[in-house]
Design an enzyme around this catalytic site. Structure first.
Site, PDB file in Angstrom:
ATOM      1  N   GLU A 177     -10.167   6.411   2.951  1.00 48.36           N
ATOM      2  CA  GLU A 177     -11.147   5.417   3.513  1.00 48.36           C
ATOM      3  C   GLU A 177     -10.192   4.150   3.987  1.00 48.36           C
ATOM      4  OE1 GLU A 177     -10.293   5.548   0.559  1.00 48.36           O
ATOM      5  OE2 GLU A 177      -9.888   3.397   0.182  1.00 48.36           O
ATOM      6  N   LYS A 184       0.751  -1.186   0.088  1.00 42.90           N
ATOM      7  CA  LYS A 184      -0.102  -0.026  -0.003  1.00 42.90           C
ATOM      8  C   LYS A 184       0.835   1.244  -0.157  1.00 42.90           C
ATOM      9  CE  LYS A 184      -4.477  -1.695   0.817  1.00 42.90           C
ATOM     10  NZ  LYS A 184      -4.360  -2.932   1.296  1.00 42.90           N
ATOM     11  N   SER A 244       1.839  -9.979  -0.599  1.00 42.32           N
ATOM     12  CA  SER A 244       1.488  -8.618  -0.617  1.00 42.32           C
ATOM     13  C   SER A 244       1.708  -7.807   0.753  1.00 42.32           C
ATOM     14  CB  SER A 244       0.222  -8.250  -1.175  1.00 42.32           C
ATOM     15  OG  SER A 244      -0.775  -9.096  -0.348  1.00 42.32           O
TER      16      SER A 244
HETATM   17  C1  LIG Z   1      -5.066  -4.127   1.288  1.00 42.82           C
HETATM   18  C2  LIG Z   1      -4.232  -5.305   0.976  1.00 42.82           C
HETATM   19  C3  LIG Z   1      -4.778  -6.389  -0.261  1.00 42.82           C
HETATM   20  C4  LIG Z   1      -5.778  -6.147  -1.101  1.00 42.82           C
HETATM   21  O1  LIG Z   1      -6.000  -4.897  -1.858  1.00 42.82           O
HETATM   22  P1  LIG Z   1      -5.574  -4.789  -3.197  1.00 42.82           P
HETATM   23  O2  LIG Z   1      -5.861  -3.268  -3.878  1.00 42.82           O
HETATM   24  O3  LIG Z   1      -6.179  -5.878  -4.115  1.00 42.82           O
HETATM   25  O4  LIG Z   1      -4.184  -5.252  -3.640  1.00 42.82           O
HETATM   26  C5  LIG Z   1      -4.016  -7.190  -0.126  1.00 42.82           C
HETATM   27  N1  LIG Z   1      -2.913  -7.972   0.636  1.00 42.82           N
HETATM   28  C6  LIG Z   1      -2.681  -6.890   1.641  1.00 42.82           C
HETATM   29  C7  LIG Z   1      -1.614  -7.366   2.431  1.00 42.82           C
HETATM   30  C8  LIG Z   1      -3.392  -5.596   1.777  1.00 42.82           C
HETATM   31  O5  LIG Z   1      -3.010  -5.098   2.907  1.00 42.82           O
END
Ligand SMILES: *Cc1c(COP(=O)(O)O)cnc(C)c1O
Length: 398
Positions: free
Chosen positions: A111, A89, A376
Protein backbone atom coordinates in the site's frame (compact mmCIF):
# COMPACT_ATOMS: atom_id res chain seq x y z
CA UNK A 1 13.82 -0.79 29.45
CA UNK A 2 13.52 -2.79 26.24
CA UNK A 3 11.03 -3.00 23.39
CA UNK A 4 11.01 -6.75 23.09
CA UNK A 5 8.04 -8.33 21.46
CA UNK A 6 6.21 -11.04 23.40
CA UNK A 7 5.50 -14.50 22.03
CA UNK A 8 2.04 -13.34 20.94
CA UNK A 9 3.29 -10.13 19.41
CA UNK A 10 2.69 -7.60 22.18
CA UNK A 11 4.62 -4.64 23.54
CA UNK A 12 2.91 -4.22 26.89
CA UNK A 13 -0.78 -3.91 26.11
CA UNK A 14 -0.16 -2.90 22.47
CA UNK A 15 0.39 -4.98 19.33
CA UNK A 16 -0.94 -8.46 18.66
CA UNK A 17 -2.49 -9.73 15.46
CA UNK A 18 -6.17 -8.91 15.06
CA UNK A 19 -6.83 -10.19 11.57
CA UNK A 20 -9.82 -11.75 9.83
CA UNK A 21 -9.82 -15.52 9.97
CA UNK A 22 -9.13 -15.71 6.23
CA UNK A 23 -5.79 -13.93 6.74
CA UNK A 24 -4.77 -16.02 9.70
CA UNK A 25 -2.71 -18.68 7.82
CA UNK A 26 -0.55 -16.02 6.07
CA UNK A 27 0.11 -14.10 9.27
CA UNK A 28 0.72 -17.28 11.24
CA UNK A 29 3.33 -18.49 8.77
CA UNK A 30 5.16 -15.19 8.95
CA UNK A 31 5.03 -15.22 12.75
CA UNK A 32 6.50 -18.68 12.87
CA UNK A 33 9.25 -18.13 10.32
CA UNK A 34 10.41 -14.50 10.23
CA UNK A 35 12.98 -14.68 13.03
CA UNK A 36 14.64 -17.84 11.78
CA UNK A 37 14.80 -16.44 8.23
CA UNK A 38 16.17 -13.01 9.07
CA UNK A 39 18.62 -14.20 11.73
CA UNK A 40 20.19 -16.68 9.33
CA UNK A 41 23.82 -15.84 8.43
CA UNK A 42 23.32 -16.00 4.65
CA UNK A 43 20.30 -13.69 4.86
CA UNK A 44 22.20 -11.17 6.97
CA UNK A 45 25.11 -11.21 4.55
CA UNK A 46 22.93 -10.71 1.47
CA UNK A 47 21.00 -7.88 3.15
CA UNK A 48 24.20 -6.19 4.32
CA UNK A 49 25.63 -6.31 0.79
CA UNK A 50 22.48 -4.88 -0.78
CA UNK A 51 22.26 -2.13 1.83
CA UNK A 52 25.87 -1.25 1.11
CA UNK A 53 26.17 -1.67 -2.67
CA UNK A 54 22.63 -0.91 -3.81
CA UNK A 55 21.04 1.40 -1.24
CA UNK A 56 24.18 3.33 -0.29
CA UNK A 57 24.73 2.48 3.39
CA UNK A 58 26.20 3.47 5.73
CA UNK A 59 24.66 6.92 5.48
CA UNK A 60 26.81 9.78 6.81
CA UNK A 61 26.40 11.30 10.25
CA UNK A 62 27.04 14.92 9.36
CA UNK A 63 28.00 17.60 11.84
CA UNK A 64 25.77 20.54 10.94
CA UNK A 65 27.93 23.49 12.01
CA UNK A 66 25.61 26.37 11.27
CA UNK A 67 22.59 24.59 12.70
CA UNK A 68 24.69 23.78 15.78
CA UNK A 69 25.63 27.46 16.13
CA UNK A 70 22.02 28.53 15.63
CA UNK A 71 20.81 26.36 18.54
CA UNK A 72 24.01 26.56 20.59
CA UNK A 73 24.55 22.81 20.82
CA UNK A 74 26.13 20.02 18.76
CA UNK A 75 23.79 18.79 16.01
CA UNK A 76 24.55 15.69 13.94
CA UNK A 77 22.32 14.85 10.97
CA UNK A 78 21.74 11.20 10.06
CA UNK A 79 21.47 11.39 6.29
CA UNK A 80 18.83 8.81 5.31
CA UNK A 81 17.88 11.25 2.54
CA UNK A 82 20.99 10.14 0.64
CA UNK A 83 19.74 6.57 0.21
CA UNK A 84 18.57 5.12 -3.11
CA UNK A 85 14.93 6.13 -3.77
CA UNK A 86 15.36 9.07 -1.40
CA UNK A 87 14.37 7.84 2.05
CA UNK A 88 14.81 5.22 4.76
CA UNK A 89 11.97 3.14 3.24
CA UNK A 90 14.48 1.16 1.14
CA UNK A 91 15.97 -0.40 4.35
CA UNK A 92 12.70 -2.17 5.01
CA UNK A 93 11.75 -3.10 1.44
CA UNK A 94 15.15 -4.72 0.82
CA UNK A 95 14.76 -6.78 3.99
CA UNK A 96 11.22 -7.86 3.17
CA UNK A 97 11.93 -8.75 -0.46
CA UNK A 98 14.70 -11.11 0.68
CA UNK A 99 12.30 -12.62 3.19
CA UNK A 100 9.61 -13.04 0.50
CA UNK A 101 12.08 -14.85 -1.76
CA UNK A 102 13.09 -17.22 1.01
CA UNK A 103 9.43 -17.96 1.69
CA UNK A 104 9.03 -18.86 -2.00
CA UNK A 105 6.73 -15.94 -2.87
CA UNK A 106 6.65 -14.68 -6.47
CA UNK A 107 4.22 -11.77 -6.16
CA UNK A 108 4.48 -8.67 -3.98
CA UNK A 109 1.75 -6.29 -2.91
CA UNK A 110 2.06 -3.01 -1.03
CA UNK A 111 0.00 0.00 0.00
CA UNK A 112 1.22 3.53 -0.40
CA UNK A 113 0.07 7.01 0.55
CA UNK A 114 2.52 9.57 -0.75
CA UNK A 115 4.07 6.95 -2.97
CA UNK A 116 7.48 6.73 -1.27
CA UNK A 117 6.89 3.22 0.05
CA UNK A 118 5.34 2.23 -3.28
CA UNK A 119 8.42 3.43 -5.14
CA UNK A 120 10.77 1.64 -2.72
CA UNK A 121 8.75 -1.57 -3.15
CA UNK A 122 8.56 -1.27 -6.95
CA UNK A 123 12.33 -0.73 -6.94
CA UNK A 124 13.23 -3.89 -5.02
CA UNK A 125 10.71 -5.91 -7.08
CA UNK A 126 12.41 -4.76 -10.28
CA UNK A 127 15.77 -5.68 -8.75
CA UNK A 128 14.61 -9.16 -7.78
CA UNK A 129 12.31 -9.79 -10.75
CA UNK A 130 9.11 -10.21 -8.74
CA UNK A 131 5.68 -9.08 -9.87
CA UNK A 132 4.56 -5.97 -7.97
CA UNK A 133 1.07 -4.56 -7.34
CA UNK A 134 0.77 -1.29 -5.41
CA UNK A 135 -2.57 -0.12 -4.00
CA UNK A 136 -3.01 3.63 -3.83
CA UNK A 137 -6.03 5.82 -3.11
CA UNK A 138 -7.24 7.76 -6.14
CA UNK A 139 -6.91 11.05 -4.29
CA UNK A 140 -3.28 10.23 -3.52
CA UNK A 141 -2.66 9.16 -7.12
CA UNK A 142 -3.74 12.58 -8.30
CA UNK A 143 -1.65 14.36 -5.63
CA UNK A 144 1.46 12.26 -6.24
CA UNK A 145 1.40 11.76 -9.99
CA UNK A 146 5.19 11.75 -10.24
CA UNK A 147 5.54 8.78 -7.89
CA UNK A 148 2.79 6.91 -9.80
CA UNK A 149 4.84 7.42 -12.96
CA UNK A 150 8.01 6.25 -11.20
CA UNK A 151 6.33 3.04 -10.00
CA UNK A 152 5.01 2.31 -13.49
CA UNK A 153 8.40 2.97 -15.08
CA UNK A 154 9.83 0.46 -12.60
CA UNK A 155 7.35 -2.12 -13.90
CA UNK A 156 4.85 -2.10 -11.04
CA UNK A 157 1.10 -2.24 -11.50
CA UNK A 158 -0.53 0.66 -9.62
CA UNK A 159 -4.15 -0.05 -8.69
CA UNK A 160 -6.29 2.96 -7.83
CA UNK A 161 -8.60 2.59 -4.80
CA UNK A 162 -11.88 4.48 -5.02
CA UNK A 163 -13.49 3.43 -1.72
CA UNK A 164 -13.76 5.56 1.45
CA UNK A 165 -11.63 8.66 1.50
CA UNK A 166 -9.54 7.26 -1.41
CA UNK A 167 -6.34 7.62 0.64
CA UNK A 168 -3.85 5.48 2.59
CA UNK A 169 -6.18 3.66 4.98
CA UNK A 170 -8.41 2.59 2.07
CA UNK A 171 -5.37 1.42 0.09
CA UNK A 172 -4.32 -0.62 3.16
CA UNK A 173 -7.75 -2.28 3.35
CA UNK A 174 -7.56 -3.16 -0.34
CA UNK A 175 -4.06 -4.65 0.02
CA UNK A 176 -5.32 -6.81 2.93
CA UNK A 177 -8.17 -8.04 0.71
CA UNK A 178 -5.71 -8.95 -2.04
CA UNK A 179 -3.55 -10.88 0.45
CA UNK A 180 -6.58 -12.88 1.62
CA UNK A 181 -7.38 -13.77 -2.01
CA UNK A 182 -3.78 -14.72 -2.85
CA UNK A 183 -2.31 -16.39 0.23
CA UNK A 184 0.06 -18.80 -1.49
CA UNK A 185 2.16 -16.81 -3.94
CA UNK A 186 1.93 -13.31 -2.41
CA UNK A 187 3.85 -11.41 0.28
CA UNK A 188 2.50 -8.12 1.58
CA UNK A 189 5.29 -5.58 2.21
CA UNK A 190 3.92 -3.21 4.85
CA UNK A 191 5.69 0.16 4.84
CA UNK A 192 5.99 1.06 8.52
CA UNK A 193 6.05 -0.42 12.04
CA UNK A 194 2.29 -1.02 11.84
CA UNK A 195 -0.03 -3.92 11.06
CA UNK A 196 -0.42 -7.31 12.73
CA UNK A 197 2.47 -9.10 14.45
CA UNK A 198 5.14 -9.75 13.17
CA UNK A 199 5.23 -6.64 10.96
CA UNK A 200 5.98 -4.01 13.65
CA UNK A 201 8.84 -6.06 15.11
CA UNK A 202 10.15 -7.14 11.71
CA UNK A 203 10.13 -3.64 10.20
CA UNK A 204 11.80 -2.25 13.35
CA UNK A 205 14.57 -4.84 13.00
CA UNK A 206 15.13 -3.86 9.35
CA UNK A 207 15.21 -0.15 10.25
CA UNK A 208 17.40 -0.69 13.33
CA UNK A 209 20.44 -0.37 11.05
CA UNK A 210 19.93 3.40 11.52
CA UNK A 211 20.68 3.35 15.26
CA UNK A 212 23.37 0.68 14.89
CA UNK A 213 25.23 3.04 12.55
CA UNK A 214 24.63 6.08 14.78
CA UNK A 215 26.10 4.24 17.77
CA UNK A 216 29.13 3.18 15.76
CA UNK A 217 29.63 6.61 14.17
CA UNK A 218 29.46 8.29 17.60
CA UNK A 219 31.98 5.73 18.83
CA UNK A 220 34.31 6.72 16.00
CA UNK A 221 33.99 10.38 17.06
CA UNK A 222 35.45 10.08 20.50
CA UNK A 223 32.93 7.65 21.90
CA UNK A 224 30.40 10.11 23.22
CA UNK A 225 26.88 8.75 22.85
CA UNK A 226 24.13 11.08 21.72
CA UNK A 227 22.28 12.89 24.50
CA UNK A 228 19.23 13.21 22.22
CA UNK A 229 17.88 11.33 19.19
CA UNK A 230 15.10 13.16 17.36
CA UNK A 231 13.00 11.69 14.54
CA UNK A 232 9.64 12.38 12.90
CA UNK A 233 6.83 9.86 13.40
CA UNK A 234 4.24 8.90 10.80
CA UNK A 235 3.67 5.20 11.44
CA UNK A 236 7.02 5.38 13.16
CA UNK A 237 9.53 3.28 11.21
CA UNK A 238 12.41 5.75 10.84
CA UNK A 239 11.97 6.77 14.49
CA UNK A 240 11.85 3.16 15.70
CA UNK A 241 14.97 2.36 13.71
CA UNK A 242 16.72 5.41 15.15
CA UNK A 243 15.69 4.62 18.75
CA UNK A 244 16.19 0.84 18.60
CA UNK A 245 19.69 0.45 20.04
CA UNK A 246 19.28 3.34 22.49
CA UNK A 247 16.03 2.36 24.21
CA UNK A 248 17.83 0.48 26.98
CA UNK A 249 20.20 3.40 27.68
CA UNK A 250 18.15 5.84 29.76
CA UNK A 251 20.82 8.53 29.36
CA UNK A 252 19.81 8.99 25.73
CA UNK A 253 16.70 11.16 25.43
CA UNK A 254 14.47 9.89 22.64
CA UNK A 255 12.06 12.30 21.01
CA UNK A 256 9.40 11.49 18.40
CA UNK A 257 8.01 14.43 16.46
CA UNK A 258 4.45 14.10 15.21
CA UNK A 259 2.57 16.32 12.80
CA UNK A 260 0.29 18.81 14.54
CA UNK A 261 -1.04 19.83 11.12
CA UNK A 262 -3.04 23.06 11.50
CA UNK A 263 -2.71 22.78 15.31
CA UNK A 264 -3.68 20.28 18.01
CA UNK A 265 -7.08 21.89 18.62
CA UNK A 266 -7.87 22.55 14.95
CA UNK A 267 -9.44 19.19 14.12
CA UNK A 268 -6.90 18.95 11.28
CA UNK A 269 -3.91 17.16 12.76
CA UNK A 270 -2.02 13.87 12.88
CA UNK A 271 -0.67 14.11 16.45
CA UNK A 272 -1.66 10.63 17.59
CA UNK A 273 -0.07 10.50 21.04
CA UNK A 274 -1.69 13.82 21.97
CA UNK A 275 -5.12 13.06 20.53
CA UNK A 276 -5.40 9.30 20.05
CA UNK A 277 -7.06 6.54 22.06
CA UNK A 278 -6.37 2.84 22.29
CA UNK A 279 -8.11 0.56 19.80
CA UNK A 280 -7.57 -1.87 16.96
CA UNK A 281 -6.23 -0.36 13.74
CA UNK A 282 -4.92 -2.33 10.74
CA UNK A 283 -4.44 -5.53 12.69
CA UNK A 284 -2.93 -4.39 15.98
CA UNK A 285 -3.90 -2.70 19.23
CA UNK A 286 -2.40 0.75 19.25
CA UNK A 287 -3.20 4.43 19.68
CA UNK A 288 -5.07 6.17 16.90
CA UNK A 289 -7.29 9.17 16.44
CA UNK A 290 -10.94 8.22 16.75
CA UNK A 291 -14.37 9.78 16.65
CA UNK A 292 -16.46 9.48 19.83
CA UNK A 293 -17.92 6.19 18.52
CA UNK A 294 -14.50 4.68 17.82
CA UNK A 295 -14.30 5.21 14.04
CA UNK A 296 -10.92 6.09 12.53
CA UNK A 297 -10.61 9.83 12.21
CA UNK A 298 -9.10 11.43 9.10
CA UNK A 299 -5.60 12.71 9.75
CA UNK A 300 -4.14 15.86 8.29
CA UNK A 301 -0.56 16.95 7.76
CA UNK A 302 1.12 19.05 5.10
CA UNK A 303 3.43 16.05 4.63
CA UNK A 304 1.76 13.01 3.10
CA UNK A 305 4.11 10.63 4.94
CA UNK A 306 2.94 11.81 8.39
CA UNK A 307 -0.73 11.95 7.39
CA UNK A 308 -1.63 8.70 9.19
CA UNK A 309 -4.19 8.52 12.03
CA UNK A 310 -2.22 5.99 14.11
CA UNK A 311 1.27 5.00 15.25
CA UNK A 312 2.91 1.60 15.53
CA UNK A 313 2.38 -0.42 18.74
CA UNK A 314 5.99 0.03 19.93
CA UNK A 315 5.48 3.78 19.92
CA UNK A 316 2.19 3.46 21.82
CA UNK A 317 4.09 1.41 24.40
CA UNK A 318 7.07 3.78 24.54
CA UNK A 319 4.67 6.70 24.96
CA UNK A 320 2.61 5.16 27.75
CA UNK A 321 5.76 3.98 29.56
CA UNK A 322 7.28 7.46 29.26
CA UNK A 323 10.56 6.24 27.75
CA UNK A 324 10.11 8.34 24.61
CA UNK A 325 8.77 11.91 24.58
CA UNK A 326 6.35 12.63 21.78
CA UNK A 327 6.00 16.23 20.72
CA UNK A 328 4.38 17.89 17.72
CA UNK A 329 5.14 20.53 15.15
CA UNK A 330 2.63 22.35 12.91
CA UNK A 331 2.57 22.55 9.12
CA UNK A 332 3.85 26.12 9.26
CA UNK A 333 6.67 25.28 11.67
CA UNK A 334 7.77 22.37 9.48
CA UNK A 335 7.99 24.67 6.45
CA UNK A 336 10.24 26.94 8.48
CA UNK A 337 12.34 23.92 9.49
CA UNK A 338 12.78 22.97 5.84
CA UNK A 339 13.89 26.48 4.95
CA UNK A 340 16.33 26.66 7.85
CA UNK A 341 17.98 23.37 6.87
CA UNK A 342 18.18 24.42 3.22
CA UNK A 343 19.74 27.79 4.05
CA UNK A 344 22.03 26.70 6.89
CA UNK A 345 23.32 23.41 5.55
CA UNK A 346 22.44 23.17 1.85
CA UNK A 347 20.12 20.22 2.46
CA UNK A 348 16.51 20.32 1.26
CA UNK A 349 14.68 17.80 3.46
CA UNK A 350 11.43 15.94 2.89
CA UNK A 351 8.56 17.71 4.65
CA UNK A 352 8.34 14.76 7.07
CA UNK A 353 11.98 15.21 8.10
CA UNK A 354 11.47 18.99 8.32
CA UNK A 355 9.24 18.31 11.34
CA UNK A 356 12.20 16.85 13.23
CA UNK A 357 14.36 19.84 12.28
CA UNK A 358 11.63 22.30 13.26
CA UNK A 359 11.43 20.82 16.75
CA UNK A 360 14.98 22.06 17.45
CA UNK A 361 13.64 25.59 17.90
CA UNK A 362 11.46 24.46 20.86
CA UNK A 363 13.88 21.95 22.40
CA UNK A 364 15.82 22.78 25.54
CA UNK A 365 19.41 22.07 24.57
CA UNK A 366 22.78 22.98 26.05
CA UNK A 367 26.24 23.36 24.48
CA UNK A 368 27.24 20.07 26.15
CA UNK A 369 24.55 18.10 24.33
CA UNK A 370 25.12 15.90 21.30
CA UNK A 371 21.88 15.88 19.34
CA UNK A 372 21.25 13.45 16.49
CA UNK A 373 18.41 14.40 14.12
CA UNK A 374 17.20 11.95 11.49
CA UNK A 375 16.81 13.40 8.01
CA UNK A 376 14.49 10.60 6.88
CA UNK A 377 14.19 11.69 3.25
CA UNK A 378 15.01 14.27 0.63
CA UNK A 379 12.78 17.12 -0.46
CA UNK A 380 12.47 16.67 -4.23
CA UNK A 381 8.98 15.19 -3.90
CA UNK A 382 7.87 18.24 -1.89
CA UNK A 383 9.10 21.00 -4.19
CA UNK A 384 5.59 21.78 -5.37
CA UNK A 385 4.44 22.33 -1.77
CA UNK A 386 7.52 24.43 -1.02
CA UNK A 387 6.90 26.61 -4.07
CA UNK A 388 3.20 27.00 -3.22
CA UNK A 389 3.90 27.76 0.44
CA UNK A 390 6.79 30.15 0.07
CA UNK A 391 5.59 31.75 -3.18
CA UNK A 392 7.10 35.17 -3.59
CA UNK A 393 8.54 34.86 -0.10
CA UNK A 394 10.90 32.06 -1.08
CA UNK A 395 13.84 34.41 -0.61
CA UNK A 396 12.64 35.85 2.73
CA UNK A 397 14.90 36.03 5.74
CA UNK A 398 14.72 33.02 8.03
C1 LIG B 1 7.20 7.55 4.84
C2 LIG B 1 8.08 8.60 5.37
C3 LIG B 1 8.06 8.99 6.74
C4 LIG B 1 7.06 8.46 7.72
O1 LIG B 1 7.10 7.09 7.94
P1 LIG B 1 7.70 6.45 9.28
O2 LIG B 1 7.27 5.05 9.19
O3 LIG B 1 7.09 7.19 10.43
O4 LIG B 1 9.16 6.63 9.24
C5 LIG B 1 8.98 9.92 7.17
N1 LIG B 1 9.87 10.48 6.33
C6 LIG B 1 9.91 10.15 5.01
C7 LIG B 1 10.91 10.82 4.13
C8 LIG B 1 9.02 9.20 4.49
O5 LIG B 1 9.07 8.90 3.19
Amino acid sequence: MKVEVSERGFFGEFGGAYVPEMLYPNVKELQQRYRAVIDEVGFQRELRELLHDYAGRPTPLFKARKLSARYNTEILLKREDLLHTGSHKINNTLGQILLAKRLGRTRIIAETGAGQHGVATATVCALMGLHCVVYMGEVDMARQALNVARMRLLGAEVRGVSSGSKTLKDATNEAMRDWIANPHDTHYIIGSVVGPHPFPDMVARFQSVISAEIAQQCEERGGRRPTHVIACVGGGSNAMGAFYHFVDDERVKLIGVEAAGCGLASGRSAATTALGKSGILHGSRTLFMQTSDGQVEEAHSISAGLDYPGIGPQHAYLHVSGRVSYVSVTDQESLMGARILARDEGIIPALESAHAIAYLSQAELTPEDRVVVIVSGRGDKDMETYIKSFGEGISDEI
